[in-house]
Design an enzyme around this catalytic site. Sequence first.
Site, mmCIF file in Angstrom:
data_model
loop_
_atom_site.group_PDB
_atom_site.id
_atom_site.type_symbol
_atom_site.label_atom_id
_atom_site.label_comp_id
_atom_site.label_asym_id
_atom_site.label_seq_id
_atom_site.Cartn_x
_atom_site.Cartn_y
_atom_site.Cartn_z
ATOM 1 N NE ARG A 169 7.939 41.462 -37.695
ATOM 2 C CZ ARG A 169 7.027 40.497 -37.835
ATOM 3 N NH1 ARG A 169 7.416 39.227 -37.873
ATOM 4 N NH2 ARG A 169 5.741 40.780 -37.919
ATOM 5 C CG ASP A 453 0.941 39.370 -40.154
ATOM 6 O OD1 ASP A 453 0.730 38.331 -40.817
ATOM 7 O OD2 ASP A 453 1.763 39.421 -39.212
#
Length: 540
Positions: A169, A453
Amino acid sequence: MSAPAPSPPAIVDATPLPRQEEVLTDAALAFVAELHRRFSPRRAELLARRAERRAEIARTSTLDFLPETAAIRADESWRVAPSPAALNDRRVEITGPTDRKMTINALNSGARVWLADFEDASAPTWENVVLGQLNLIDAYTRNIDFTDPASGKSYALRPDEELATVVMRPRGWHLDERHIEVDGEPVPGAFVDFGLYFFHNARRLLDLGKGPYFYLPKTESHLEARLWNDVFVFAQDHLGIPQGTVRATVLIETITAAYEMEEILYELRDHASGLNAGRWDYLFSIIKNFRDGGPKFVLPDRNAVTMTAPFMRAYTELLVRTCHKRGAHAIGGMAAFIPSRRDAEVNKVAFEKVRADKDREANDGFDGSWVAHPDLVPIALESFDRVLGEKPNQKDRLREDVHVEAADLIAIDTLGARPTYPGLVNAVQVGIRYIEAWLRGLGAVAIFNLMEDAATAEISRSQIWQWINAGVEFENGEKATPELARKIAADELAAVRAEIGEEAFAAGHWQQAHDLLLQVSLDEDYADFLTLPAYQRLRG
């Protein structure tokens, strides 16, 4: 007279790191520079378009499926490209940053896929950007091992056939990489991450029987997906890789993208692998886009917004229906629990919640799901094994029973829960603790037994902002105000100081984290992304 030397394609301005020359080769930087020159102008146009669309939402307080793309949705004939063998079975995926220990543990975890994350789970220090690339190269060449300096424990890769398939990603379109410039401009982080990874590993992965596979974050429209598709076409041609080798899974983690799922798959159809339901960023996007839409768009505490909430159910059901209609994988959301080594009862309760969540996803037709910790892999695996058996996926379940109207996706007021005072306290706590770790270069952080996150920090500060601006009154009679947020933040700072001790507190970035959280939570002008002002404060 000799000809002048050609100007370097990309200028790197950073303190040199060990072995960085293996990643930042002249040819790799030339490739990144070419990506920047060809595609950054369109990226800038698309970012401007985001602002225009947000202004339209502010004016209308609504969204709808696009009339101009109705023909794509109505055409029953098209499908995405068939899945490559390495991505056909995705029943459990583990996520995490690309530090050396995580690289080995994720590949060894027993999950079918590892989301190797340069985005929300990675603070973009130069060390994380470059050494993360190096760790992946080392993993593919089996030149990776790790000994924990604290415990002395050693980590090494299992045999190739037991390793997870990597889906990398890159950063979202909105972030620049300040350490690499081309023609006097910073290169978008997406092009740095994608470019370096593709350049070094595309051919190597083909030789391993796999390919360069990507998760695309923060996508807001099918036009942004079209840009990625054009990047893939160019990159494959440029390096002589067969067209269609790249596969991309798009995170449907913005409310605008939820209205364009079919169009996003259509734009990427030769390279599409699936869509993913990204819960926290999705809620963050709802708040961001409808923040001035009045009381009916005020979300309760984030933990009260479960995937069974009617508007979240509409989102996930539509995602499964869309993916399977077009031959793509539907990947479920994150189980973020981090097992406790000290409290078996906490684990027991949490594991049951994880199991129920994964059972729901498997029964709804998802082909796989995410976990944040290796201990959760067997739980998720059991849920999907029970439904899939020997089948690699359930794309044959077309879910033709699903009918989602445009209004269903933003029916926030169908949720009975309300914001609470403990919810405000938790948002402040998580926000400060996460930002402090991020400023130290850590993007994936265990807080209160959950792996947090950047997405969870975004929703924390967004909820503080929304509740204050909506004048929310809590169950204890207190009203959400800037003064209350400042008091809770000051109390949290004092609690952290008492918890970790004066020396550790002084060595951290606690005051900076406190100040930044209050800045993005209390400013009248809402910052599009917390990571933009945070990046200005990130060292390295």
